[in-house]
Design a protein around this motif. Sequence first.
Motif, mmCIF file in Angstrom:
data_model
loop_
_atom_site.group_PDB
_atom_site.id
_atom_site.type_symbol
_atom_site.label_atom_id
_atom_site.label_comp_id
_atom_site.label_asym_id
_atom_site.label_seq_id
_atom_site.Cartn_x
_atom_site.Cartn_y
_atom_site.Cartn_z
ATOM 1 N N ARG A 67 0.964 -1.384 -0.040
ATOM 2 C CA ARG A 67 0.011 0.044 0.043
ATOM 3 C C ARG A 67 0.709 1.427 0.030
ATOM 4 N NH1 ARG A 67 -3.958 -0.433 3.972
ATOM 5 N NH2 ARG A 67 -3.659 -2.797 3.890
ATOM 6 N N SER B 232 0.548 5.262 -4.918
ATOM 7 C CA SER B 232 0.231 4.491 -3.588
ATOM 8 C C SER B 232 -1.372 4.300 -3.082
ATOM 9 C CB SER B 232 1.091 4.517 -2.401
ATOM 10 O OG SER B 232 0.895 5.928 -1.891
ATOM 11 N N ARG C 155 -6.204 -0.011 -8.261
ATOM 12 C CA ARG C 155 -5.556 -0.789 -7.439
ATOM 13 C C ARG C 155 -6.398 -1.020 -6.097
ATOM 14 N NH1 ARG C 155 -0.206 1.867 -5.889
ATOM 15 N NH2 ARG C 155 -0.209 0.032 -4.111
ATOM 16 N N ASN D 175 -5.870 -1.819 -2.343
ATOM 17 C CA ASN D 175 -4.636 -2.086 -1.233
ATOM 18 C C ASN D 175 -5.181 -2.856 -0.110
ATOM 19 O OD1 ASN D 175 -3.062 -0.363 -2.585
ATOM 20 N ND2 ASN D 175 -3.495 1.396 -1.331
ATOM 21 N N ASN E 227 -3.997 -6.177 -2.121
ATOM 22 C CA ASN E 227 -2.653 -6.202 -2.440
ATOM 23 C C ASN E 227 -2.569 -6.420 -3.928
ATOM 24 O OD1 ASN E 227 -1.642 -5.607 -0.010
ATOM 25 N ND2 ASN E 227 -0.318 -7.313 -0.035
ATOM 26 N N SER F 122 5.709 6.612 -3.142
ATOM 27 C CA SER F 122 4.316 6.620 -2.976
ATOM 28 C C SER F 122 3.799 7.157 -4.335
ATOM 29 C CB SER F 122 3.945 7.248 -1.949
ATOM 30 O OG SER F 122 4.339 8.778 -1.845
#
Length: 124
Positions: free
Chosen positions: A30, A53, A72, A74, A77, A102
């Motif tokens: 993350r 990120s 994404r 987080n 993952n 990030s």
Amino acid sequence: QVQLVESGGGLVQAGGSLRLSCAASGRTFRNYAMGWFRQAPGKERELVTTISSGGGITYYADSVKGRFTITRDNAKNTVYLQMNSLKPEDTAVYYCAGTKGSAATARLTEYVYWGQGTQVTVSS
């Protein structure tokens, strides 16, 4: 240390869609910006897209803008690449990659973690 495993590649006709996934190991996923690169035979590896990120900032190569979307999750993952309106020139091995920072970045040298790649072939 982060390990990346791509999946979702395959053969598709022009105009079709594919979704690539990249599963990352490690609890620090993350914290890292991620990217997707591709490499066609006889060509250099090129950035397709990158995401910060937190997922709030993205960048796309002009060649895929409006057709590809990076996201994404987080909690899982995982980073995804949704590819729509595929063209034969999108044919390449697609690599998931991660940085140690990030911020989304187009700089190849910032990417220190790499997956093994997944083949995407678009037929005309």
